[in-house]
Motif scaffolding. Sequence first.
Motif, PDB file in Angstrom:
ATOM      1  N   GLU A  95       0.840  -1.213   0.000  1.00 53.43           N
ATOM      2  CA  GLU A  95       0.000   0.000   0.000  1.00 53.43           C
ATOM      3  C   GLU A  95       0.871   1.258   0.000  1.00 53.43           C
ATOM      4  O   GLU A  95       0.572   2.248  -0.685  1.00 53.43           O
ATOM      5  N   LEU A  96       1.980   1.234   0.770  1.00 56.64           N
ATOM      6  CA  LEU A  96       2.862   2.395   0.817  1.00 56.64           C
ATOM      7  C   LEU A  96       3.544   2.605  -0.534  1.00 56.64           C
ATOM      8  O   LEU A  96       3.702   3.744  -0.990  1.00 56.64           O
ATOM      9  N   VAL A  97       3.939   1.504  -1.177  1.00 55.12           N
ATOM     10  CA  VAL A  97       4.554   1.643  -2.499  1.00 55.12           C
ATOM     11  C   VAL A  97       3.584   2.292  -3.478  1.00 55.12           C
ATOM     12  O   VAL A  97       3.938   3.209  -4.218  1.00 55.12           O
ATOM     13  N   LYS A  98       2.333   1.810  -3.454  1.00 52.97           N
ATOM     14  CA  LYS A  98       1.330   2.391  -4.366  1.00 52.97           C
ATOM     15  C   LYS A  98       1.088   3.870  -4.053  1.00 52.97           C
ATOM     16  O   LYS A  98       0.929   4.698  -4.953  1.00 52.97           O
ATOM     17  N   LEU A  99       1.065   4.216  -2.748  1.00 50.54           N
ATOM     18  CA  LEU A  99       0.841   5.611  -2.356  1.00 50.54           C
ATOM     19  C   LEU A  99       1.980   6.482  -2.871  1.00 50.54           C
ATOM     20  O   LEU A  99       1.742   7.564  -3.440  1.00 50.54           O
ATOM     21  N   LEU A 100       3.226   6.049  -2.681  1.00 51.23           N
ATOM     22  CA  LEU A 100       4.368   6.846  -3.140  1.00 51.23           C
ATOM     23  C   LEU A 100       4.388   6.956  -4.664  1.00 51.23           C
ATOM     24  O   LEU A 100       4.774   7.997  -5.218  1.00 51.23           O
ATOM     25  N   GLN A 101       3.983   5.860  -5.333  1.00 54.41           N
ATOM     26  CA  GLN A 101       3.934   5.934  -6.803  1.00 54.41           C
ATOM     27  C   GLN A 101       2.948   6.984  -7.284  1.00 54.41           C
ATOM     28  O   GLN A 101       3.234   7.772  -8.180  1.00 54.41           O
ATOM     29  N   ARG A 102       1.758   6.981  -6.626  1.00 57.47           N
ATOM     30  CA  ARG A 102       0.744   7.982  -7.031  1.00 57.47           C
ATOM     31  C   ARG A 102       1.173   9.387  -6.621  1.00 57.47           C
ATOM     32  O   ARG A 102       0.990  10.358  -7.358  1.00 57.47           O
TER      33      ARG A 102
END
Length: 1015
Positions: A95-102
């Motif tokens: 979830e953190l990876v996806k948040l940073l990507q966005r």
Amino acid sequence: MFSRPTRMSFVPAISKLFLLVLMVALPALTAPLASAAETPKKVLILSGVDPNLPSVIMVSEIFRSTLAKGSPARVQFFSEALDSLRIPDDKYDQELVKLLQRKYEGEKFDLIFTITQPALKFLLKHKDELFSDTPTVFFLNSEHDADGFELGRNVTGVQGGIELKSALDLALSLHPGTRRVVVLRGAGFRGRFWESLARKEFQSYGTNLEFIYPTNLTIEALRKDLGSLPQGTVVLFISVLADSAGHAYSLPESVSLVAPSSSAPIYVVNQDAFQPGVVGGRMISHEALAKAAAELGLRVLGGEKPQDIPPQNVSSVPIFDRRELRRWGIDEAKLPPGSIVLFKEFTAWQLYKGRIIGAMTLIALQALGIIWLLFTQAKRRQAEQENARLARLAEAERKHLDEVVSNVPGIVWEALSEPGTNKRTTTLVSEYVEKMLGYSVDEWLSTPGFAMTIVLEEDRERAARETQALFERGQDGVLEFRWVTKDGRILWVQSQAAVICDEAGKPVGMRGVTMDITARKLAEESLRQSNERNQAILRAIPDLMFLQSREGTYLDYHAPEPQQLLLPSNVFLGKNMREVLPPELAKRLISCFERAERTGEPQVLEYSLPIQGEERWYEARIVLSSGDKVLSIVRDVTDRRRAGEELRQSEERFRNMADTAPILIWISGPDGLCTYFNQGWLEFTGRTLEQELGDGWVEGVYSEDHARCLEIYHSAYDRRQAFKMEYRLRRADGVFCWIYDVGTPRFSSDGEFLGYIGSCIDISERKRAELEMEQQRSELAHLSRVTMLGELSGSMAHELNQPLTAILSNAQAAQRFLAHDDVDLNEVRDILSDIVKQDKRAGEVIHRLRLLLKKSTVEHQLLDLNDVVSEVLKLVRNDLLNQSVTGQMELAPELPDIVGDRVQLQQVVLNLVMNGCDAIATGPSGDRKLIIRTGLNDGEGICVSVADQGVGLAPDNLEKVFEPFFSTKPHGMGLGLSVCRTIIMAHGGKLWAANNAERGATFYFTIPVKPELPS
């Protein structure tokens, strides 16, 4: 005369001063405008822990200030944090990876700083997904934090050199009488790592010092133990990030919880742990690390490649707290050169030098301002308008601040102490209180101590005590407790409280923010319960577990008992298994690791090791774990292998015994099919084992015995009971032989049904003997019947003479009638009818005699015992009359049928009746009476009794009369009653005698009701 020129000369001076200020300030005002046109450098600061920790804030500020001053281009900073100490990053990794990507989609960073190991680990793991080509500079407290990491290209950084032995040498030099060292390292994998490293470095002290490594202690228990340490003890605090209860702490928090209560001096190796109550120690300076990392960052921004800059180690420096030095009586002169001593006492000038200078400057500026106001008196109105504008702006800012406070997702509050009392009155509370708790602001402010009244009763005393403690110490702190909302709900809250002090430093109030942490508490409780379940499961597992890198380095382990290990944990942890295990075993395990990585399938390996002087066998199941780890679950299978070997030997002994036994042996499985026949069986049948297995053996059973044999076997199989049966089995020469088969169910030690084991013997000879015996018994019974009929010959002749005489008389009468011319046909018909009747009567007598005299095989059929008794009495009716014996029948009506041979049962009744007649032959003719009864006998079928009124039997003869060749009659053979008992027993009944109460004896026999017809 002089005042006017003086005033005129002051104005140019003021003008010159103003121009000078403008000249100095103008470059500062224009610099941002000039740099705005340049493309800024973008730098991301990624922290692995709580970004609000003082050390993290300091490091971030050094990064920012150093890059801002040293970079020719403007630097734009971004910040992110993982907070991995309290919440493991793997819970929200993706979830953190996806948040940073966005969040940073389209952004390209020129440099990334990582603070602490979790941040570096996260970035290396997901760098290709997030910032694949971005140069990275890491900041690590210890050189051990990078163990096992593949840094790759574009990564460099700084790391502290934690020297445990040097840190302990320093403490020992300041406390010469030390005899005992308590090493605090915390729970979990990191704790065990530090303990292993400490034990290794402290080996050189030998037995001169006693080292204590507390384990499985909570913070509360640790605080209690430290408070009772004896003299001559030093505490070396390495790291406590988690306790045995699973609670996570930051390093400053864990130190601050236990240090004040310690009765021994505490030394640390990390500047984060340098909290009140700690003497000091040789520790890593975060400031020095941060400056070194920032300098590396400037070099990278200047164009150098990270791979060309080797990681730098920053040595630890001795830092001490002067207050603790004084507390433990340590002379500063004994400190090593270059030591940094903090919290020194300064003079008023040293303490307030800046303030004094600032005040003097302020006074001077105020004076200049007054002069300037006098000079600009003409512009007062303009100034007043400006002041009004600023007032409006301040009011707008105040309203904006109120809006910000009201939108904070927590209750902002302030409480001030009443002068002369310990009571505090709430002076401010944000409107969020109504949204969070349901109470209005007026309810809160109008009720003294309202905040404490709604604390859950279980938490109230603790919350009040901890709040008062913070207030009295004048320290900021965090409180956690439960509030009861207006609608009765219970919320967990966290209050970030700060103490308000007056100019003299005396606490006069408190302010803070209280936020709802119920969801977090529920998650923590769920995590705690999950950890407890996992720990319980782990404790219940009897197997060994080893966590290793894919290269074979031991990282962690689980062992129910330490003696199960080949070596102590402090010896093998951190080492490669090639250094620990025998070379051949290590090679086999590495091959399993490679196959597991290549195929993704679990690998199983059996091997042996000498443990405690005994050769033990183990089975290892090897699987890939998360990341680049390998998990091996090792089970001790020594007992299983021994049991298998014993079972193999036992089976071998059984087969040898079975194959040499003089009987036929077979074994079946749980499905009822045969799985084994011994050599004796195979030689008897002349068939192979393959032909007999399963239900192939049934082919050799005699066709007439087939159905009965299988019925007995399956019936016993369904009930899991033993059975016995006799059947005919084809021998190797084709002859069918009688077999006696006994089967017994088999069960495992835990009660599981395993099938049957059976043994058979050839009973053909016994069967032939039984047949011959049966034939002899039949001959004897026939002889007995003939003998009795010989005794009845007179009665039989009289019985036949009556119908024959009647036939003769009727025939002669018919002749006379036919001699007359006038024949009365009706009379002739009556005569002929009488002749037919008497002929039938004679025929029945002859038929009964023929049956008794005939030699025939036993024929079982359904019989009515009343009919059998009646037929016998008809047969002996004349004999009874000749002997003046009265035969009285008392036959029970509607008796059930029995199964038996009519002739044999008639023989028994006839024998008993004849014996009864003999018993009363010498008595008076009027007392000669036989009573024949039939009736049901509970549990034994139908009972027939023959009672006489003779002299009875001697008590010793009640059983002897049934023995062969024993007789109480002068001319008796002694076979009649013996034959009768044999007949009754063959019918499943019994025959016995008893004396009557008054006189005479009664003979009884029973026959079961409708038993199975014999095959």
